[in-house]
Design an enzyme around this catalytic site. Structure first.
Site, PDB file in Angstrom:
ATOM      1  N   ASP A   1     -19.854 -42.739 -31.775  1.00 15.74           N
ATOM      2  CA  ASP A   1     -19.250 -44.520 -31.405  1.00 15.74           C
ATOM      3  C   ASP A   1     -18.382 -44.535 -30.195  1.00 15.74           C
ATOM      4  O   ASP A   1     -17.283 -44.430 -29.975  1.00 15.74           O
ATOM      5  CB  ASP A   1     -18.422 -44.939 -32.655  1.00 15.74           C
TER       6      ASP A   1
ATOM      7  N   HIS B   1     -16.442 -55.404 -39.142  1.00 16.73           N
ATOM      8  CA  HIS B   1     -15.782 -54.625 -40.189  1.00 16.73           C
ATOM      9  C   HIS B   1     -14.669 -55.281 -41.102  1.00 16.73           C
ATOM     10  O   HIS B   1     -13.960 -56.275 -40.667  1.00 16.73           O
ATOM     11  CB  HIS B   1     -15.350 -53.323 -39.664  1.00 16.73           C
TER      12      HIS B   1
ATOM     13  N   ASP C   1     -20.110 -41.429 -39.823  1.00 14.21           N
ATOM     14  CA  ASP C   1     -19.967 -42.655 -39.594  1.00 14.21           C
ATOM     15  C   ASP C   1     -18.940 -42.820 -38.501  1.00 14.21           C
ATOM     16  O   ASP C   1     -17.722 -42.390 -38.656  1.00 14.21           O
ATOM     17  CB  ASP C   1     -19.586 -43.343 -40.806  1.00 14.21           C
TER      18      ASP C   1
ATOM     19  N   SER D   1     -16.664 -41.399 -42.795  1.00 14.19           N
ATOM     20  CA  SER D   1     -15.748 -41.572 -41.720  1.00 14.19           C
ATOM     21  C   SER D   1     -15.181 -40.381 -41.331  1.00 14.19           C
ATOM     22  O   SER D   1     -14.825 -39.643 -42.270  1.00 14.19           O
ATOM     23  CB  SER D   1     -15.004 -42.882 -41.664  1.00 14.19           C
TER      24      SER D   1
ATOM     25  N   ALA E   1     -21.340 -54.927 -42.492  1.00 13.00           N
ATOM     26  CA  ALA E   1     -22.438 -55.892 -43.060  1.00 13.00           C
ATOM     27  C   ALA E   1     -22.060 -56.132 -44.747  1.00 13.00           C
ATOM     28  O   ALA E   1     -22.848 -56.377 -45.616  1.00 13.00           O
ATOM     29  CB  ALA E   1     -23.770 -55.078 -43.021  1.00 13.00           C
ATOM     30  N   SER E   2     -20.958 -55.938 -44.888  1.00 13.95           N
ATOM     31  CA  SER E   2     -20.523 -56.163 -46.273  1.00 13.95           C
ATOM     32  C   SER E   2     -20.675 -57.936 -46.741  1.00 13.95           C
ATOM     33  O   SER E   2     -20.199 -58.625 -45.827  1.00 13.95           O
ATOM     34  CB  SER E   2     -18.956 -55.621 -46.761  1.00 13.95           C
TER      35      SER E   2
END
Ligand code: G3H
Ligand code: 13P
Ligand code: ZN
Length: 314
Positions: free
Chosen positions: A109, A184, A87, A55, A218-219
């Protein structure tokens, strides 16, 4: 420097294979030597391609030189199938800088902007990335939760399938992140059996056949980590993630990149808290940091096998 100087690859071929053989490539976030080594050891052990995600705030934390020094220290080769990915890049400058220092993939993004602004910024990024054979991911729709240190959203707007074909052709991107109910952070779902919007995913996949789709947030927040953290002085409350079975199902519908950061944070914290609690006289950081690193490596390998299905796909 070009990414090929570091033995990195872009994700074009990897995604093609992922769609054909119905698995997802893991994108695991790293921010220091320990997280990087843990992810790489899981990828090697499982013979999986892997996307190393950084990130903007992680880039700032490591410093660009240190970050690329560590990647260089991995002594990668293209056949290892490792991509280095920015990211949640938020600006043209952030993407340009990543491309210049050796990233093979960038995400722009602009999902919080209007459709037209999103297209305009994304197109610019594609224009500077493609001449270097760097691939670009963009996002349509908004995930709820904390996206990164800079962005927080309380509302989730699912991706509108009516927009996707036009967005891909307007921007010429290489992959598309979509919002279908993931979010998130560690507090994603109120119940254990929250369902992703597979109807939206199916419609997007129908309109964009064979196009790489990406799932952020997607954790799965393994509950044994929550328990270990809470039993050793932590206070995590109702942390809950996306059920692994839901994610696995998504990989069968053109989701070919799955982003995981919070699970590694949980694994690390669980390992460190437990080690310090059970070894009160130990003050050697290599021991307690090592305990955290070991749990990240184990969890990444487990998710590669049970969620991504990318094991043995190199
Ligand atoms: O999706 C975002 C990642 O979890 C990055 O978070 O900005 O705290 O590194 P970060
Ligand atoms: P999690 O917070 O679910 O791990 O999401 C990570 C992510 O999407 C990174 O881009
Ligand atoms: Zn994300």
């Amino acid at each position: 420097m070009n990414y090929s100087d570091f033995g990195l690859v872009n994700t074009r071929e990897i995604f093609r294979d992922a769609i054909r053989r119905r698995y997802a490539v893991p994108a695991f976030n790293f921010y220091n030597m320990e997280t990087l080594n843990a992810i790489m050891s899981a990828a090697r052990e499982t013979n999986s391609p892997v996307i190393l995600a950084v990130s903007e705030s992680a880039m700032k934390y490591m410093g660009a030189d240190m970050l690329m020094g560590m990647v260089s220290g991995l002594k990668l080769r293209p056949q290892y199938g490792v991509a280095l990915h920015l990211d949640h890049g938020h600006s043209l400058d952030a993407c340009r800088m990543a491309i210049e220092i050796g990233f093979s993939s960038v995400m722009i993004d602009a999902s919080a902007m209007s459709y037209d602004e999103n297209v305009e910024l994304t197109r610019h990024v594609v224009d500077i990335a493609h001449p270097h054979d760097v691939v670009v991911e963009a996002e349509l729709g908004v995930l709820s939760g904390i996206e990164d240190e800079n962005t927080q959203s309380t509302e989730s707007n699912y991706t509108n399938p009516d927009d996707v074909v036009r967005f891909v052709s307007d921007t010429n991107i290489d992959s598309l992140a979509i919002a279908i109910g993931t979010s998130h952070g560690a507090y994603k779902c109120k119940t254990e059996n929250a369902e992703l919007r597979f109807d939206i995913l199916a419609e997007i996949a129908r309109r964009l056949p064979d196009f790489p789709l990406v799932l952020h947030g997607a954790s799965s927040i393994p509950q044994h980590f929550v328990k270990t953290i809470n039993e050793n002085g932590g206070e995590l409350g109702d942390a809950r993630g996306i059920a692994p079975s839901q994610l696995r199902r998504a990989t069968e519908m053109n989701i070919c990149k799955i982003n995981v950061d919070s699970d590694s944070r949980m694994a690390f914290t669980a390992g460190v808290r437990e080690y310090l609690q059970t070894h009160p006289a130990n003050f050697n950081p290599r021991d307690w940091i090592g305990a955290g690193m070991k749990l990240i490596a184990e969890n990444c390998a487990a998710e590669i096998k049970s969620i991504m299905g990318s094991d043995g796909k190199l």
